[in-house]
Design an enzyme around this catalytic site. Structure first.
Site, PDB file in Angstrom:
ATOM      1  N   CYS A  82       0.855  -1.187   0.000  1.00  0.00           N
ATOM      2  CA  CYS A  82       0.000   0.000   0.000  1.00  0.00           C
ATOM      3  C   CYS A  82       0.895   1.242   0.000  1.00  0.00           C
ATOM      4  O   CYS A  82       1.795   1.356   0.837  1.00  0.00           O
ATOM      5  CB  CYS A  82      -0.880  -0.002   1.247  1.00  0.00           C
ATOM      6  SG  CYS A  82      -1.798   1.526   1.497  1.00  0.00           S
ATOM      7  N   CYS A  85       0.383   3.236   3.625  1.00  0.00           N
ATOM      8  CA  CYS A  85       0.900   2.806   4.937  1.00  0.00           C
ATOM      9  C   CYS A  85       1.916   1.673   4.835  1.00  0.00           C
ATOM     10  O   CYS A  85       2.411   1.208   5.851  1.00  0.00           O
ATOM     11  CB  CYS A  85      -0.251   2.385   5.844  1.00  0.00           C
ATOM     12  SG  CYS A  85      -0.979   0.796   5.382  1.00  0.00           S
ATOM     13  N   CYS A 130      -7.191  -0.645   1.487  1.00  0.00           N
ATOM     14  CA  CYS A 130      -6.222  -1.225   2.427  1.00  0.00           C
ATOM     15  C   CYS A 130      -6.890  -1.402   3.788  1.00  0.00           C
ATOM     16  O   CYS A 130      -7.543  -0.489   4.299  1.00  0.00           O
ATOM     17  CB  CYS A 130      -5.041  -0.265   2.534  1.00  0.00           C
ATOM     18  SG  CYS A 130      -3.907  -0.664   3.866  1.00  0.00           S
ATOM     19  N   CYS A 133      -4.904   1.313   6.551  1.00  0.00           N
ATOM     20  CA  CYS A 133      -5.060   2.784   6.533  1.00  0.00           C
ATOM     21  C   CYS A 133      -6.352   3.217   5.862  1.00  0.00           C
ATOM     22  O   CYS A 133      -6.673   4.406   5.864  1.00  0.00           O
ATOM     23  CB  CYS A 133      -3.860   3.444   5.870  1.00  0.00           C
ATOM     24  SG  CYS A 133      -3.781   3.207   4.082  1.00  0.00           S
ATOM     25  N   CYS A 153      -8.619  -4.905  -9.796  1.00  0.00           N
ATOM     26  CA  CYS A 153      -8.161  -3.894 -10.750  1.00  0.00           C
ATOM     27  C   CYS A 153      -7.630  -2.721  -9.935  1.00  0.00           C
ATOM     28  O   CYS A 153      -8.407  -1.978  -9.349  1.00  0.00           O
ATOM     29  CB  CYS A 153      -9.353  -3.489 -11.618  1.00  0.00           C
ATOM     30  SG  CYS A 153      -8.922  -2.382 -12.948  1.00  0.00           S
TER      31      CYS A 153
END
Ligand SMILES: [Zn+2]
Length: 164
Positions: A82, A85, A130, A133, A153
């Site tokens: 991510c 984070c 995510c 976060c 996607c």
């Protein structure tokens, strides 16, 4: 009349409490707020951490232009984290060429993403973000390859690739 009112109140109050219990966790999921307090940053804190393009995608559920991300053609072995984070979200062996112009995966690392339904294009789509976060990553569709049949996607700007 009084009897009717008190009976209605009697029914209304427990109903409201039940609705509150049901809708409270849903509100948390419906926004991009993190359930983890250390990642519940203000808009300005996110702006100072991210590029304007990544901020737009991760925190405002934006979408990058198709074929604009270098990660679309990334074929090395490694882990996609991510960009908000740094939580690991996808492994390179689950990546495939979907032809859509966005990095695509048929599976995510277990527990790393959470989903919600959005109606931005009127037709309901499953948004995912995510799990740490709350940053928006992309949308998941049911037209991916086996064994899962899923197609995550993903916006390349919402990811950071770490080669093995
Ligand atoms: Zn994150």
């Amino acid at each position: 009349m009084n009897q009717f009112l008190s009976r209605r109140t009697f029914i209304l109050i427990p109903t409201m409490s039940i609705l509150k219990i049901i809708f409270k966790p849903m509100q948390v999921l419906a926004s991009s707020l993190s359930s983890k307090e250390e990642w519940n940053l203000s808009k300005d804190e996110w702006k100072s951490r991210l590029s304007p393009e990544s901020f737009y995608i991760l925190r405002e559920e934006g979408t990058e232009r198709a074929f604009s991300s270098e990660l679309n053609n990334e074929k090395r072995k490694g882990v996609f984290h991510c960009a908000g984070c740094d939580l690991p979200l996808f492994l390179s062996d689950k990546k495939f060429d979907s032809g859509t112009g966005w990095p695509s995966f048929w599976d995510s690392i277990q527990g790393s993403v959470e989903t919600k339904v959005d109606f931005k294009l009127i037709v309901p789509r499953t948004e995912y973000h995510c799990s740490r976060c709350g940053g928006h990553q992309g949308h998941v569709f049911n037209d991916g390859p086996l064994p899962t049949g899923k197609r995550y996607c993903n916006n390349g700007l919402a990811l950071r690739f770490v080669p093995d």
